[in-house]
Each structure stands twice: as structure tokens, then as C-alpha cells.
Design a protein around this motif. Structure first.
Motif, mmCIF file in Angstrom:
data_model
loop_
_atom_site.group_PDB
_atom_site.id
_atom_site.type_symbol
_atom_site.label_atom_id
_atom_site.label_comp_id
_atom_site.label_asym_id
_atom_site.label_seq_id
_atom_site.Cartn_x
_atom_site.Cartn_y
_atom_site.Cartn_z
ATOM 1 N N ALA A 1 16.312 49.149 -10.936
ATOM 2 C CA ALA A 1 17.528 49.778 -11.463
ATOM 3 C C ALA A 1 17.885 49.047 -12.752
ATOM 4 C CB ALA A 1 18.653 49.627 -10.455
ATOM 5 N N THR A 2 18.293 49.809 -13.768
ATOM 6 C CA THR A 2 18.613 49.168 -15.047
ATOM 7 C C THR A 2 19.849 49.806 -15.673
ATOM 8 O OG1 THR A 2 17.215 50.752 -16.184
ATOM 9 C CG2 THR A 2 16.226 48.631 -15.718
ATOM 10 N N GLY A 3 20.440 49.050 -16.599
ATOM 11 C CA GLY A 3 21.493 49.584 -17.445
ATOM 12 C C GLY A 3 20.850 50.077 -18.735
ATOM 13 N N TYR B 1 26.948 41.062 -14.565
ATOM 14 C CA TYR B 1 26.408 42.002 -15.538
ATOM 15 C C TYR B 1 26.589 41.381 -16.919
ATOM 16 C CZ TYR B 1 26.085 45.563 -11.881
ATOM 17 O OH TYR B 1 25.744 46.252 -10.750
ATOM 18 N N GLU B 2 25.941 41.972 -17.920
ATOM 19 C CA GLU B 2 25.978 41.432 -19.274
ATOM 20 C C GLU B 2 27.333 41.727 -19.911
ATOM 21 O OE1 GLU B 2 23.713 43.768 -18.102
ATOM 22 O OE2 GLU B 2 22.517 42.086 -17.359
ATOM 23 N N GLY C 1 17.880 44.656 -16.923
ATOM 24 C CA GLY C 1 17.916 44.496 -15.468
ATOM 25 C C GLY C 1 17.793 43.032 -15.078
ATOM 26 N N MET C 2 17.804 42.805 -13.756
ATOM 27 C CA MET C 2 17.826 41.427 -13.250
ATOM 28 C C MET C 2 16.573 41.088 -12.439
ATOM 29 S SD MET C 2 21.728 41.365 -11.812
ATOM 30 C CE MET C 2 23.080 42.087 -12.762
ATOM 31 N N THR D 1 20.489 53.500 -14.073
ATOM 32 C CA THR D 1 21.520 53.781 -13.059
ATOM 33 C C THR D 1 22.917 53.818 -13.666
ATOM 34 O OG1 THR D 1 21.578 51.422 -12.552
ATOM 35 C CG2 THR D 1 20.220 52.807 -11.116
ATOM 36 N N ASN D 2 23.055 53.254 -14.869
ATOM 37 C CA ASN D 2 24.358 53.180 -15.545
ATOM 38 C C ASN D 2 24.072 52.893 -17.008
ATOM 39 O OD1 ASN D 2 23.573 50.420 -14.216
ATOM 40 N ND2 ASN D 2 24.824 49.888 -15.993
ATOM 41 N N LEU E 1 31.308 48.133 -14.983
ATOM 42 C CA LEU E 1 30.072 48.342 -14.227
ATOM 43 C C LEU E 1 30.284 47.949 -12.770
ATOM 44 C CD1 LEU E 1 29.025 48.568 -17.069
ATOM 45 C CD2 LEU E 1 27.162 47.040 -16.506
#
Ligand code: HPA
Length: 269
Positions: free
Chosen positions: A110-112, A189-190, A207-208, A231-232, A242
């Protein structure tokens, strides 16, 4: 690291199952587990050396079985640096599966979205990465049996597998995006400033996870394919806060599409 114990245990519990492809299910792809015609389902805790995932929406079990007639080892839940796992522990399972015969690894996450031409629900084929985690799973003594001291990362994301993924997406009517994944440790989150900086650096999604696995996979000779679900939109892009719930919700909604794409790639590779 004691790979033999882990290999023996998996052999014993699966009746000598020989995996060809490792599929790592990120947040939101858990539904893929239903596509596996399972021969054995082993909780990570039952395999010596496998860390137990504490991340939300990560199940922590190894599913061995077939998808589209191929033998897959499906990692239903992965480990993250933010959980406090050492980088080498995080990549132990994929090294064990490599020793058992796997030659490819498909990673999902999952990524932003950083690239503003992306939208929530898009799938991005990862072409390259930026390791912003400040750590590398290969630090420390090199295990020459696994791979070389200084592995090349020019073609980390296997070009043939990427071409197959693009063809499958086109045939399934999926508008597959392409780009660069930047890995942070999380768990926060960043910040919006970090996201602006990452865009300048050339990143398309953040992502993480994944990057430690990709590095270790290339090191031990696995061919890598990575698909990221947006995902966002990343921090500061929409002004919305977020939340993990948004990430999980998009994952649930797109799980079928991403799962369908992964199955099709398995069929054709
Ligand atoms: N940042 C980092 N990791 C993530 C994000 C994000 O915006 N969304 C899902 N995983």
C-alpha cells in the motif's frame, strides 16, 4: 542465520512442497489468499526464525499451494522495520523460500501517491526505488552462499516480468501506472514538506515496506516484480489527514483488481 531448521520445518509441515513463486501480500491484498489452492497453511510462529507480524491487517501465515497451476508460497502478512524488526529478520522468510527453490518474488504494498496524475485506487508498477530508510538488509557480514557483497541494482525490478505485467494489465483493461517507490521507515506518515522533497527527488509513491525485501531478493537471485496500490494521496496533496482506515478501505475495494492482475501474471510468467 539458521536456514536449515526453517527449511526442514516447512518441508515437514507441507510434505516437501517446492515453491516457484513467492507472493508477498501487503496491506489490502490479503484477499489474494482465497485464490490459492492451499496444500498447507503455516502460522509464522511455527517456523523457526520467522518473525511474527504485529502490523494491522497483516495475518502472519505462510500459505503454500497453487495459483494458475504454479506452486506459490504466499506470505500473508509481512514484517516492517517500524515494528522493531532487524532488517535481516525481515528478509529471513524470503531467503528460506529461495533455499526451498523459489526463483521469483511478487511483492505488493500500500502506498501514498506522490505523483499528482495518480488517483486513489490506481495500481503502480514499480520500476525503481529510492531507499530512504537509512538501513540495508545486507549490512553486516556477507553470506557468500546467498549472493555477492555488492549486488547490482540497475535491473532490480526485472524487465521481463515488468513487460508481462504491462501486457496482462492492458488485456484486463487496467490502467497500470508506472513509477518510483520511495521507502520510509514509518510508522508516522510523512510530512507535506517531505512529500514535496520526495517529488523533487523523483519519487511517485511512498510506503513503509518492500525495499529491504527487494534488496535481499536481488542479492539471492530472485527475480522481482512489485505492484503498489495507491491507497491514499500522500500527505499535503489533498489537505486531508491520513488514516490507516482509508488505507485499509482502498485495499479492500481494490483487492479483487490487484489479485486478478497478480493471478494473470502468475499464469503467463
Ligand atoms: N505513506 C507511507 N506509507 C503508506 C502510505 C503513505 O501515505 N499509504 C499507505 N502506506
Amino acid at each position: 542465520m539458521d536456514y536449515n531448521n526453517a527449511c526442514s520445518k516447512i518441508n515437514e509441515l507441507s510434505g516437501g512442497f517446492k515453491p516457484e513463486i513467492i507472493v508477498v501480500l501487503g496491506s489490502g491484498l490479503a484477499g489474494f489468499a482465497d485464490r490459492v489452492d492451499a496444500k498447507a497453511i503455516i502460522p509464522y510462529g511455527d517456523i523457526p526464525g520467522f518473525g511474527v507480524s504485529t502490523a494491522p491487517y497483516h495475518n502472519g501465515r505462510l500459505i503454500l499451494g497453487t495459483v494458475e497451476g504454479k506452486n506459490v508460497a504466499c506470505m500473508d502478512g509481512r514484517l516492517h522495520l517500524y515494528e522493531g524488526h532487524a532488517p535481516a529478520d525481515l528478509v529471513f522468510p524470503l531467503r528460506v523460500l529461495r533455499k526451498l527453490g523459489a526463483h521469483k518474488i511478487f511483492l505488493t504494498n500500500a502506498t501514498g501517491g506522490i505523483n499528482t496524475s495518480f488517483k486513489v485506487g490506481d495500481i503502480m508498477l514499480v520500476e525503481d526505488h529510492i531507499n530512504f530508510q537509512g538501513r540495508n538488509p545486507l549490512m553486516g557480514k556477507n553470506d557468500e552462499e546467498l549472493g555477492v557483497r555488492f549486488p547490482d541494482m540497475t535491473y532490480a525490478y526485472n524487465p521481463e516480468l515488468r513487460a508481462i505485467a504491462e501486457k496482462c494489465a492492458a488485456d484486463l483493461g487496467i490502467d497500470l501506472k508506472k513509477g518510483v517507490y520511495i521507502a520510509c521507515t514509518g510508522p508516522s506518515y510523512e510530512t507535506p514538506a517531505e512529500i514535496r522533497a520526495f517529488r523533487i527527488l523523483g519519487a511517485d509513491a511512498v510506503g513503509m515496506s518492500t525495499v529491504p525485501e527487494v534488496i535481499a531478493a536481488v542479492h539471492c537471485g530472485l527475480k522481482v516484480l512489485t505492484l503498489s496500490l495507491i491507497t491514499n494521496m500522500a500527505a499535503g496533496i489533498t489537505g486531508n489527514k491520513l488514516t490507516m482506515e482509508e488505507v485499509a478501505e482502498t485495499g479492500r475495494k481494490q483487492s479483487l483488481v490487484l489479485g486478478g492482475l497478480v493471478s494473470e501474471i502468475i499464469k503467463r510468467c
